[in-house]
Design an enzyme around this catalytic site. Sequence first.
Site, mmCIF file in Angstrom:
data_model
loop_
_atom_site.group_PDB
_atom_site.id
_atom_site.type_symbol
_atom_site.label_atom_id
_atom_site.label_comp_id
_atom_site.label_asym_id
_atom_site.label_seq_id
_atom_site.Cartn_x
_atom_site.Cartn_y
_atom_site.Cartn_z
ATOM 1 N N LYS A 142 8.992 3.433 -13.988
ATOM 2 C CA LYS A 142 8.528 3.025 -12.652
ATOM 3 C C LYS A 142 9.738 2.550 -11.848
ATOM 4 C CE LYS A 142 5.659 -0.394 -10.200
ATOM 5 N NZ LYS A 142 4.599 -1.421 -10.273
ATOM 6 N N ASP A 144 8.495 -4.229 -4.195
ATOM 7 C CA ASP A 144 7.032 -4.135 -4.080
ATOM 8 C C ASP A 144 6.489 -5.331 -3.274
ATOM 9 O OD1 ASP A 144 4.334 -3.706 -4.326
ATOM 10 O OD2 ASP A 144 4.238 -4.172 -6.482
ATOM 11 N N LYS A 204 1.344 -8.927 -0.759
ATOM 12 C CA LYS A 204 1.390 -10.011 -1.755
ATOM 13 C C LYS A 204 1.668 -11.342 -1.037
ATOM 14 C CE LYS A 204 3.422 -7.393 -5.641
ATOM 15 N NZ LYS A 204 2.281 -7.476 -6.569
ATOM 16 N N ASP A 233 10.851 -4.552 -9.647
ATOM 17 C CA ASP A 233 9.751 -3.624 -9.927
ATOM 18 C C ASP A 233 10.257 -2.216 -10.255
ATOM 19 O OD1 ASP A 233 7.047 -3.443 -10.342
ATOM 20 O OD2 ASP A 233 6.539 -2.948 -8.264
ATOM 21 N N ASP A 273 -1.381 -2.310 -3.355
ATOM 22 C CA ASP A 273 -0.506 -3.016 -4.290
ATOM 23 C C ASP A 273 -0.592 -2.436 -5.704
ATOM 24 O OD1 ASP A 273 1.358 -4.836 -5.092
ATOM 25 O OD2 ASP A 273 0.007 -6.575 -5.098
ATOM 26 N N GLU A 294 0.444 0.343 -6.627
ATOM 27 C CA GLU A 294 1.256 1.500 -6.205
ATOM 28 C C GLU A 294 1.963 2.178 -7.378
ATOM 29 O OE1 GLU A 294 2.358 -1.523 -6.249
ATOM 30 O OE2 GLU A 294 4.269 -1.190 -7.265
ATOM 31 N N ARG A 337 1.054 2.945 -10.402
ATOM 32 C CA ARG A 337 0.286 4.008 -11.068
ATOM 33 C C ARG A 337 0.205 5.269 -10.210
ATOM 34 N NH1 ARG A 337 -4.802 0.020 -11.544
ATOM 35 N NH2 ARG A 337 -3.054 -1.418 -11.445
HETATM 36 N N1 BES Z 1 4.537 -4.677 -9.595
HETATM 37 C C1 BES Z 1 3.246 -5.229 -9.716
HETATM 38 C C2 BES Z 1 2.973 -5.860 -11.086
HETATM 39 C C3 BES Z 1 3.825 -7.047 -11.460
HETATM 40 C C4 BES Z 1 3.331 -8.321 -11.323
HETATM 41 C C5 BES Z 1 5.060 -6.874 -12.033
HETATM 42 C C6 BES Z 1 4.105 -9.403 -11.697
HETATM 43 C C7 BES Z 1 5.835 -7.960 -12.430
HETATM 44 C C8 BES Z 1 5.352 -9.230 -12.248
HETATM 45 C C9 BES Z 1 2.186 -4.158 -9.484
HETATM 46 O O1 BES Z 1 2.533 -3.164 -8.598
HETATM 47 C C10 BES Z 1 0.990 -4.848 -8.907
HETATM 48 O O2 BES Z 1 1.088 -5.334 -7.809
HETATM 49 N N2 BES Z 1 -0.122 -4.862 -9.654
HETATM 50 C C11 BES Z 1 -1.310 -5.476 -9.213
HETATM 51 C C12 BES Z 1 -2.448 -4.506 -9.459
HETATM 52 C C13 BES Z 1 -3.718 -4.891 -8.789
HETATM 53 C C14 BES Z 1 -3.583 -4.786 -7.293
HETATM 54 C C15 BES Z 1 -4.795 -3.997 -9.291
HETATM 55 C C16 BES Z 1 -1.496 -6.766 -9.987
HETATM 56 O O3 BES Z 1 -1.148 -6.825 -11.168
HETATM 57 O O4 BES Z 1 -1.962 -7.738 -9.397
HETATM 58 ZN ZN ZN Z 2 4.539 -2.786 -8.407
HETATM 59 MN MN MN Z 3 2.134 -3.675 -6.601
#
Ligand code: BES
Ligand code: ZN
Ligand code: MN
Length: 499
Positions: free
Chosen positions: A267, A272, A279, A290, A349, A351, A353
Site C-alpha cells: 500500500k 491519508d 480524519k 500510510d 477513508d 482508500e 483497499r
Molecule cells: N490508513 C488508514 C488505517 C490506519 C489507521 C493506519 C491508523 C495506521 C494507523 C486507513 O486508510 C483507514 O483510514 N482505515 C479506516 C477504515 C474505515 C474508514 C473503514 C479505519 O481504520 O478507520
Molecule cells: Zn490509509
Molecule cells: Mn484511510
Amino acid sequence: MKKILINSLKDINKSSKSDSIAFGLFDDQQDLFSNINKDSNFILSELNQSGDLSSKLGEISVIYTPNRIFKGFKYSKIFIIGLGNNNKLDNNSLRSAAGNLSRKIQTSNCNSVNFVLDSFINKESNYFELSQSFIEGFLLGSYSFNKYKSSKSSEKELYFDVTSSKINSELDISINKAIINSEAEKKARNLVNEPANIMSPSELSKFSLDLSNENLICKILDYDECKKLGMNAFLGVAQGSVEEPKLIHLSYKPNKDEKSATWYIGKAITFDSGGLSLKPSGSMLSMKGDMGGSAAVISAIEAISRLKIKTNIEVLCLATENMPSGSAQRPSDVVQAMDGTYIEVENTDAEGRLTLADAITYARKFNPKAIIDVATLTGAAGIGLGKGNISAFSNNEKLMSSVKKAGIFTGDSVWGLPLDTVSKKQNNSVIADIKNTGGRLAGSITAAHFINHFVKETPWVHLDIAANMMSASAEGWYSKGATGIPTRLLIELAYALEN
Ligand code: BES
Ligand code: ZN
Ligand code: MN
C-alpha cells in the site's frame, strides 16, 4: 559503518583496532571471559559474584578501565550486556539486547567496540544465526532520522569489529546478511519517516528508479497509462490530489526460464487525510506513514537482489495521496475497478483497499505464483491484536505458514484471522457489486474480505501492518518512529520461496 574487521579469539588483545570491548553475560555464568586475560578475568569474576554486573536480558553494565589497569589489556571500556537465561536466548531476544547495547554505545565516549561473538552464543549449533541477529540488532538499534536536524550529532566512525572463534565463510555470510537486512530496514524507515510534502508518489517512483540496475528492473506508469488499464478504483482515490499518481513495478527474476513470480504488493498512500470522509487532525499525524507497506516491499526486493536469493519476485505499489478537494471522490460514488467490479465508495477513508483492488488485478495479469500484500489498512488491526502482532489473512495454509515461520525468525509475530462468511456479508452493497466498508464490527476482517474479492484463486497472504508501522519508543532494535516492518520478514520469506 566504515570497515569490517574480523579478529580471531586467540589474539583478542592484539588484532582489534577498538578501544572498547563488549561481552554477553548469562544468568549464573561462572567462568567469565577467561579468554581476555588473567587479571581482568579475576576482577570481573569478583564483580560478577558480588552482584555488580547485571545478567538481566538487555541490561548493560559499563566498566571503565582507565590507563589500562589490567596488565596487557588494550581496552579502556568494557560493555557487558545481560543475556538472561541461557536456555531461553533466541534470535529475537539477542537482536533486542543488541539494539539496547547499540544505543548505549552511541552515547558513550569510545571510538569503536570489539564484539566478542562467542560470548553471545548459547547454542553452538545456532552460532551463525545468532551472530547475524546480534549484528542486525546492533546496526538497527542506533538508527535515527536526523535529516532535518540542522545540528547533527556527529556520527561515530565505528569500525565494525568482531572477534570470533569461527572465522570462515559461514561467518562472512552471516555478517553480510545482517548488514544487507539492516540497511534495507533502515531504508524503509527513512521512506516512512520522510514527511509527505517530500515523499510524494513521484518521489517514491524516483527512489525506486534509483534502485534499479540490470538485475532489478523498474517500470513506472503514469496517470494516462493507469487510466488506459482501467484502474478506476485506484484513480478515484487519486483524483482529489494535485500530486500525480504513479504505478511502481520492480522486477527481480534470477530464474530466467521461469515465467511466473511471487508478487509483493505494498500500500502506497503517501498521505491519508481520509479524503472527503476527513480524519480528525490528530489521526492524520501518522498518515505520512500510510505508505509503510510500499516502503517495506521496495526495500525488501532491493535486499533480495543484493543477496542474490534464487526466487523470482515482483514488487508493485500504486502510489497516491488521499486528499479532499473539489475534484475529490465523494462518499457514495461508484467506481468500476480494473477487473470490472462495481464498487460503492461508502467511505473515502477506506482508500487503501481501493488501490489494492487494482494492484491485485494488475498483478494477476502476469499469472503470479502467489501474492503477499502489505498494507497499513485498518485501525481495527491494532484494536484487535495490539502493536505486537501483524494481523494476517490468507486463502492458502502453506503460504501462510511460510510467512509465519519467516516472522518467527525475524521477530515479527504474524497472527492469522478468519475470513468468515458472516462478516463477508457486511461488504454487500445495495446498488453495486460490493462496497468498500463493512461497518464497525470486524473492521480488519471486512477489509481483508474486500481484497479477497479481487484476489480470486491466487494463493495470497494479506498483512495488515497499521498497528506496527510506527514505534512509540526506542526499544530493542526499534527506534522511535518508523519500524520498517516487515522488510526483514519479506527478505526471509524469499529464502523459503527458493524451493
Ligand atoms: N490508513 C488508514 C488505517 C490506519 C489507521 C493506519 C491508523 C495506521 C494507523 C486507513 O486508510 C483507514 O483510514 N482505515 C479506516 C477504515 C474505515 C474508514 C473503514 C479505519 O481504520 O478507520
Ligand atoms: Zn490509509
Ligand atoms: Mn484511510
